[in-house]
Design a protein around this motif. Structure first.
Motif, PDB file in Angstrom:
ATOM      1  N   THR A   4       0.815  -1.221   0.000  1.00  0.00           N
ATOM      2  CA  THR A   4       0.000   0.000   0.000  1.00  0.00           C
ATOM      3  C   THR A   4       0.846   1.266   0.000  1.00  0.00           C
ATOM      4  O   THR A   4       0.420   2.301  -0.521  1.00  0.00           O
ATOM      5  CB  THR A   4      -0.943   0.017   1.210  1.00  0.00           C
ATOM      6  OG1 THR A   4      -0.173  -0.223   2.405  1.00  0.00           O
ATOM      7  CG2 THR A   4      -2.000  -1.060   1.097  1.00  0.00           C
ATOM      8  N   SER A   5       2.037   1.205   0.564  1.00  0.00           N
ATOM      9  CA  SER A   5       2.897   2.390   0.602  1.00  0.00           C
ATOM     10  C   SER A   5       3.275   2.847  -0.804  1.00  0.00           C
ATOM     11  O   SER A   5       3.396   4.043  -1.072  1.00  0.00           O
ATOM     12  CB  SER A   5       4.162   2.105   1.410  1.00  0.00           C
ATOM     13  OG  SER A   5       3.851   1.734   2.725  1.00  0.00           O
ATOM     14  N   MET A   6       3.473   1.899  -1.703  1.00  0.00           N
ATOM     15  CA  MET A   6       3.798   2.238  -3.080  1.00  0.00           C
ATOM     16  C   MET A   6       2.538   2.500  -3.901  1.00  0.00           C
ATOM     17  O   MET A   6       2.533   3.335  -4.807  1.00  0.00           O
ATOM     18  CB  MET A   6       4.609   1.104  -3.724  1.00  0.00           C
ATOM     19  CG  MET A   6       5.094   1.410  -5.141  1.00  0.00           C
ATOM     20  SD  MET A   6       6.121   2.897  -5.242  1.00  0.00           S
ATOM     21  CE  MET A   6       7.626   2.320  -4.456  1.00  0.00           C
ATOM     22  N   ALA A   7       1.454   1.787  -3.569  1.00  0.00           N
ATOM     23  CA  ALA A   7       0.216   1.946  -4.343  1.00  0.00           C
ATOM     24  C   ALA A   7      -0.404   3.325  -4.143  1.00  0.00           C
ATOM     25  O   ALA A   7      -0.911   3.925  -5.089  1.00  0.00           O
ATOM     26  CB  ALA A   7      -0.790   0.859  -3.949  1.00  0.00           C
ATOM     27  N   ALA A   8      -0.375   3.846  -2.905  1.00  0.00           N
ATOM     28  CA  ALA A   8      -1.054   5.105  -2.599  1.00  0.00           C
ATOM     29  C   ALA A   8      -0.575   6.280  -3.465  1.00  0.00           C
ATOM     30  O   ALA A   8      -1.399   6.995  -4.036  1.00  0.00           O
ATOM     31  CB  ALA A   8      -0.908   5.432  -1.111  1.00  0.00           C
TER      32      ALA A   8
END
Length: 220
Positions: A4-8
């Motif tokens: 999620t850290s990269m997706a956001a």
């Protein structure tokens, strides 16, 4: 670990791109365009895998799928919402006045008597052992044509064994841009269905717009 850290920031960047192209779109319209044009196959043309065990993932892992920014700029149809739609949903959940005020940042609002569904571009039904047979749920949705002029969308269903999906009507005809059409989706599962079952509803028109929504059932 979940990505999620990269997706956001990727999602935020695509949302900014869509807002620049379609300045009149609401946040819900932008989210809808991103979700309904995403894909769930990897570069081997098989379902995206769960990194933890290498098994095929489900919409509970990858959501609507992997973002396709170019397709999101021209989604064909959108599932739109405004502030009042969220207010009606929170009212239906039984939020207190204090909770409502904290969420919507307003001191006054109005609610209808009947609870309403969010006009969300995906579907999930949750059943447990106390639910009767057949285990079924209906969903109501409204889609808005953001494509060009006249178009006819037909419902294509991807349904696994043990699950039934029906859409009424199965065809939507639009005669102009920003026209709205409603439909009802019904999902039903067998008593011996697995804990997680999912399929897809895809609205497809003659201009090759594919408006895809996951339909997930959790059976406890």
């Amino acid at each position: 670990m979940s990505g999620t850290s990269m997706a956001a920031p990727h999602v935020a960047g695509v949302a900014a791109l869509l807002k620049a192209v379609h300045r009149e779109w609401s946040p819900a319209a932008i989210r809808s365009a991103i979700m309904t044009t995403a894909y769930s196959l990897d570069n081997t043309k098989t379902t995206i895998k769960d990194q933890w065990g290498g098994l095929p993932a489900t919409p509970l892992d990858f959501g609507a799928g992997h973002i396709n920014p170019n397709r999101a700029m021209n989604p064909g149809l959108i599932y739109d919402m405004d502030l009042q739609d969220y207010i009606e949903f929170l009212c239906g959940l039984g939020y207190t006045a204090k909770q409502m005020s904290a969420v919507i940042r307003r001191s006054q609002w109005s609610c209808r008597q009947q609870p309403t569904e969010l006009n969300y571009p995906s579907f999930i039904a949750i059943f447990n052992g106390t639910d009767g047979s057949p285990k079924a749920k209906n969903f109501s949705r409204v889609v808005t044509n953001v494509g060009d002029g006249t178009s006819i969308y037909k419902a294509f269903l991807e349904v696994p064994s043990g699950m039934k999906i029906a859409v009424e009507p199965s065809s939507l005809t639009f005669t102009g841009k920003n026209q709205e059409q409603g439909f009802v989706l019904r999902v039903e599962i067998d008593n011996d269905a697995p804990k997680v079952t999912y399929g897809y509803l895809k609205w497809i028109d003659q201009q090759n717009h594919i408006v895809s929504s996951p339909v997930v059932v959790i059976n406890y």
